[in-house]
Every structure is written in C-alpha cells, then in structure tokens.
Design a protein around this motif. Structure first.
Motif, PDB file in Angstrom:
ATOM      1  N   ARG A 145       0.834  -1.201   0.000  1.00  0.00           N
ATOM      2  CA  ARG A 145       0.000   0.000   0.000  1.00  0.00           C
ATOM      3  C   ARG A 145       0.868   1.250   0.000  1.00  0.00           C
ATOM      4  NH1 ARG A 145      -2.335  -4.156   2.259  1.00  0.00           N
ATOM      5  NH2 ARG A 145      -4.564  -4.540   1.845  1.00  0.00           N
ATOM      6  N   GLU A 146       1.999   1.164   0.648  1.00  0.00           N
ATOM      7  CA  GLU A 146       2.927   2.292   0.660  1.00  0.00           C
ATOM      8  C   GLU A 146       3.386   2.621  -0.759  1.00  0.00           C
ATOM      9  OE1 GLU A 146       7.228   3.591   2.670  1.00  0.00           O
ATOM     10  OE2 GLU A 146       6.185   1.762   3.338  1.00  0.00           O
ATOM     11  N   ASP A 147       3.628   1.589  -1.561  1.00  0.00           N
ATOM     12  CA  ASP A 147       4.015   1.807  -2.953  1.00  0.00           C
ATOM     13  C   ASP A 147       2.930   2.558  -3.709  1.00  0.00           C
ATOM     14  OD1 ASP A 147       6.352   0.391  -2.499  1.00  0.00           O
ATOM     15  OD2 ASP A 147       5.591  -1.492  -3.349  1.00  0.00           O
ATOM     16  N   MET A 148       1.692   2.174  -3.459  1.00  0.00           N
ATOM     17  CA  MET A 148       0.582   2.807  -4.173  1.00  0.00           C
ATOM     18  C   MET A 148       0.404   4.255  -3.744  1.00  0.00           C
ATOM     19  SD  MET A 148      -3.381   1.596  -4.478  1.00  0.00           S
ATOM     20  CE  MET A 148      -4.222   1.866  -6.033  1.00  0.00           C
ATOM     21  N   VAL A 149       0.472   4.493  -2.439  1.00  0.00           N
ATOM     22  CA  VAL A 149       0.292   5.855  -1.929  1.00  0.00           C
ATOM     23  C   VAL A 149       1.357   6.782  -2.494  1.00  0.00           C
ATOM     24  CG1 VAL A 149       0.360   7.290   0.144  1.00  0.00           C
ATOM     25  CG2 VAL A 149      -0.891   5.125   0.177  1.00  0.00           C
TER      26      VAL A 149
ATOM     27  N   ILE B 204      -6.733  -6.783  -2.339  1.00  0.00           N
ATOM     28  CA  ILE B 204      -5.632  -7.609  -1.835  1.00  0.00           C
ATOM     29  C   ILE B 204      -4.329  -7.153  -2.488  1.00  0.00           C
ATOM     30  CG2 ILE B 204      -4.664  -9.937  -1.713  1.00  0.00           C
ATOM     31  CD1 ILE B 204      -7.552 -11.007  -1.884  1.00  0.00           C
ATOM     32  N   PHE B 205      -3.328  -6.893  -1.658  1.00  0.00           N
ATOM     33  CA  PHE B 205      -1.984  -6.565  -2.131  1.00  0.00           C
ATOM     34  C   PHE B 205      -1.065  -7.759  -1.871  1.00  0.00           C
ATOM     35  CE2 PHE B 205      -3.832  -2.437  -1.917  1.00  0.00           C
ATOM     36  CZ  PHE B 205      -3.014  -1.533  -2.592  1.00  0.00           C
ATOM     37  N   PRO B 206       0.004  -7.913  -2.637  1.00  0.00           N
ATOM     38  CA  PRO B 206       0.956  -8.989  -2.364  1.00  0.00           C
ATOM     39  C   PRO B 206       1.453  -8.990  -0.922  1.00  0.00           C
ATOM     40  CG  PRO B 206       1.410  -8.067  -4.516  1.00  0.00           C
ATOM     41  CD  PRO B 206       0.350  -7.192  -3.893  1.00  0.00           C
ATOM     42  N   GLU B 207       1.545  -7.804  -0.311  1.00  0.00           N
ATOM     43  CA  GLU B 207       2.018  -7.740   1.070  1.00  0.00           C
ATOM     44  C   GLU B 207       1.081  -8.490   2.026  1.00  0.00           C
ATOM     45  OE1 GLU B 207       2.183  -3.954   3.007  1.00  0.00           O
ATOM     46  OE2 GLU B 207       0.370  -3.197   2.010  1.00  0.00           O
ATOM     47  N   ASP B 208      -0.197  -8.598   1.683  1.00  0.00           N
ATOM     48  CA  ASP B 208      -1.127  -9.342   2.526  1.00  0.00           C
ATOM     49  C   ASP B 208      -0.759 -10.821   2.552  1.00  0.00           C
ATOM     50  OD1 ASP B 208      -2.618  -6.991   2.989  1.00  0.00           O
ATOM     51  OD2 ASP B 208      -3.706  -7.286   1.110  1.00  0.00           O
ATOM     52  N   HIS B 209      -0.419 -11.357   1.396  1.00  0.00           N
ATOM     53  CA  HIS B 209       0.024 -12.747   1.321  1.00  0.00           C
ATOM     54  C   HIS B 209       1.318 -12.935   2.112  1.00  0.00           C
ATOM     55  CE1 HIS B 209      -2.400 -14.823  -1.986  1.00  0.00           C
ATOM     56  NE2 HIS B 209      -2.975 -13.645  -1.841  1.00  0.00           N
ATOM     57  N   GLU B 210       2.216 -11.964   1.995  1.00  0.00           N
ATOM     58  CA  GLU B 210       3.492 -12.077   2.694  1.00  0.00           C
ATOM     59  C   GLU B 210       3.306 -12.056   4.212  1.00  0.00           C
ATOM     60  OE1 GLU B 210       6.043  -9.052   1.218  1.00  0.00           O
ATOM     61  OE2 GLU B 210       6.026  -9.803  -0.852  1.00  0.00           O
TER      62      GLU B 210
ATOM     63  N   ARG C  68      -5.883  10.560  -2.566  1.00  0.00           N
ATOM     64  CA  ARG C  68      -5.737   9.704  -1.385  1.00  0.00           C
ATOM     65  C   ARG C  68      -6.940   9.864  -0.472  1.00  0.00           C
ATOM     66  NH1 ARG C  68       0.445  11.690  -0.113  1.00  0.00           N
ATOM     67  NH2 ARG C  68       1.358  10.945  -2.094  1.00  0.00           N
ATOM     68  N   TRP C  69      -7.195   8.809   0.294  1.00  0.00           N
ATOM     69  CA  TRP C  69      -8.308   8.852   1.246  1.00  0.00           C
ATOM     70  C   TRP C  69      -7.746   8.690   2.646  1.00  0.00           C
ATOM     71  CZ3 TRP C  69     -11.275   5.137   4.299  1.00  0.00           C
ATOM     72  CH2 TRP C  69     -12.497   5.659   4.757  1.00  0.00           C
ATOM     73  N   ARG C  70      -7.996   9.690   3.480  1.00  0.00           N
ATOM     74  CA  ARG C  70      -7.454   9.706   4.837  1.00  0.00           C
ATOM     75  C   ARG C  70      -5.944   9.490   4.830  1.00  0.00           C
ATOM     76  NH1 ARG C  70     -12.363   6.473   8.075  1.00  0.00           N
ATOM     77  NH2 ARG C  70     -13.971   8.039   7.600  1.00  0.00           N
ATOM     78  N   LYS C  71      -5.321  10.155   3.863  1.00  0.00           N
ATOM     79  CA  LYS C  71      -3.871  10.152   3.679  1.00  0.00           C
ATOM     80  C   LYS C  71      -3.297   8.796   3.256  1.00  0.00           C
ATOM     81  CE  LYS C  71      -3.189  13.886   7.030  1.00  0.00           C
ATOM     82  NZ  LYS C  71      -2.460  14.317   8.256  1.00  0.00           N
ATOM     83  N   GLY C  72      -4.170   7.876   2.872  1.00  0.00           N
ATOM     84  CA  GLY C  72      -3.719   6.565   2.445  1.00  0.00           C
ATOM     85  C   GLY C  72      -4.246   6.207   1.080  1.00  0.00           C
ATOM     86  N   VAL C  73      -4.361   4.902   0.810  1.00  0.00           N
ATOM     87  CA  VAL C  73      -4.859   4.465  -0.489  1.00  0.00           C
ATOM     88  C   VAL C  73      -6.304   4.903  -0.654  1.00  0.00           C
ATOM     89  CG1 VAL C  73      -3.300   2.475  -0.547  1.00  0.00           C
ATOM     90  CG2 VAL C  73      -5.604   2.192   0.380  1.00  0.00           C
ATOM     91  N   PRO C  74      -6.773   5.095  -1.878  1.00  0.00           N
ATOM     92  CA  PRO C  74      -8.164   5.500  -2.106  1.00  0.00           C
ATOM     93  C   PRO C  74      -9.146   4.514  -1.483  1.00  0.00           C
ATOM     94  CG  PRO C  74      -6.879   5.737  -4.115  1.00  0.00           C
ATOM     95  CD  PRO C  74      -6.008   5.012  -3.135  1.00  0.00           C
TER      96      PRO C  74
END
Length: 226
Positions: free
Chosen positions: A122-126, A147-153, A134-140
C-alpha cells in the motif's frame, strides 16, 4: 461447541441469528460482504450479547462509502480477522483461523492469468497517488478492500488450521492458485471462502479440502472435524 462460519450476508443476518440460537457456537466468522447500513455492534447485538466472539473479513461490498468502512473498522476493529491468525478456543479444543480479506483487482494485482503485481504494498501505491486522490492520507477508499501482495506475505509468516478468504482457491472456476499456495505455506488443513455465492466441496491443487459458502449460508466446524 463449534465455530460458525457465515457466507456473505449482504444485510441478511436472520439465518445467522437462528443458527446461533440453535447451535450456541463460541465463535462466529463472517466471510465478507456484510454490506452494513448500521454499525457492526448494533447489527450483531443479538450475537455479541451472548458473549460470542465475532470475527469478520472484508468483501468487495464493505467499502462502498466511508460510512460502510467505519461501521466495521471504527465500530468493531477487534473483530477484523484480516492478515492475522487467531486461536479460537472451544470447549473441546481449539481451531486457529486466519483471514485473507478483500478481492484481487487489476489496478493492484490480479494473479488469475499470472499477471505481475502493479504495486506490492500500500505504501508503494500511496507514493504514486496524488494527494487529492488519497483517502485519509492513504490508499483510495476504492482500494481499501483490495488484496496486495504484502497481505500474502504477512499471512505466509503465520500458521493456521483454517484459512478463510473472500476470494476462492483454484478449485473454483474463478479462483486462484495463489490462495492454494498461501494456505500451503500456512499449514492450513481447510479453506473456507465466500464471494462466489456457490455452496460446494472441493480441493486445492495440493489436495487440501475447500468449503465454498453460498450467501448467508451457515457452516459449522468443531476441532474434532479437522
């Protein structure tokens, strides 16, 4: 005393209330798409009032607007099973359940068809999202149930008996092998998923049992069943 898994409610909680009254589970796990129009604690009050632990993962109908998001994350954040494994203690033993919430989207990662991820975190996307988007300073908001790959990790570093997800493993026509692989890394002995509104029994590519749930379908599991 079993753990009760509940397929996508889409605002229909009556079958859940009836099953809780009949079976008296110690834990309830909701597989996404609650589609809440009121706060979680208010909607699930008949269950919570009995001292039953309630857990949820995100579906693709839980972040339509800010109110829906807050009805989960602000009102009952302790019930969020996403990206963690929880030991659910029952009278006849325990079951460790882990949750992968949300769905795959091409904007981020769509592993069906072996497509490489656009963003791993998510940091990459932001970092590549304009501030006003951005929504609340984060991802939309639209991507809060993605699901991001980081979730699997994150999940791959944990272990579980049951892996619950909104998306389906590969045994479903619209499932993905990535979930099979994740469960294998976690030592899962059973997969339970929603989203497809398809009640069935199957197996992953590695032979692990899969239980797909229809909308508002009840599935009971006790430690002795594993």
């Amino acid at each position: 005393m079993p753990v009760l898994f509940y397929g996508d409610p889409h605002r229909n909680f009556d079958p859940l209330f009836e099953a809780v009254s009949r079976h008296q589970p110690e834990h309830v796990v909701i597989l996404g798409d609650l589609d809440l129009q009121r706060p979680f604690r208010e909607v699930l009050a008949p269950v919570l009032a009995q001292g039953i632990a309630c857990w949820w993962i995100l579906g693709n109908h839980d972040c339509t607007d800010a109110a829906q998001y807050d009805f989960l994350f602000e009102d009952y954040p302790e019930g969020n099973l996403g990206n963690r494994a929880v030991e659910m203690v029952c009278r006849d033993g325990s079951i460790t359940v882990a949750g992968l919430g949300g769905i795959y989207r091409g904007r981020v990662w769509y592993p069906i068809g072996h497509k490489s991820p656009v963003f791993k975190t998510r940091e990459d996307m932001v970092a590549l999202t304009r501030p006003h988007v951005r929504w609340r300073k984060g991802v939309p908001l639209r991507q809060r149930d993605t699901i991001f790959p980081e979730d699997h990790e994150i999940l791959a570093g944990q272990s579980c008996d049951v892996l619950v997800s909104h998306e389906a493993p590969s045994c479903h026509e619209y499932g993905t092998l990535e979930i099979d692989r994740l469960g294998l890394k976690m030592g899962a002995r059973l997969f339970v998923h929603g989203h497809m509104h398809h009640s069935y029994l199957g197996k992953t590519a590695y032979g692990t049992p899969v239980r797909g749930l229809d909308g508002a379908e009840v599935f009971l599991l006790s430690p002795a069943d594993l």
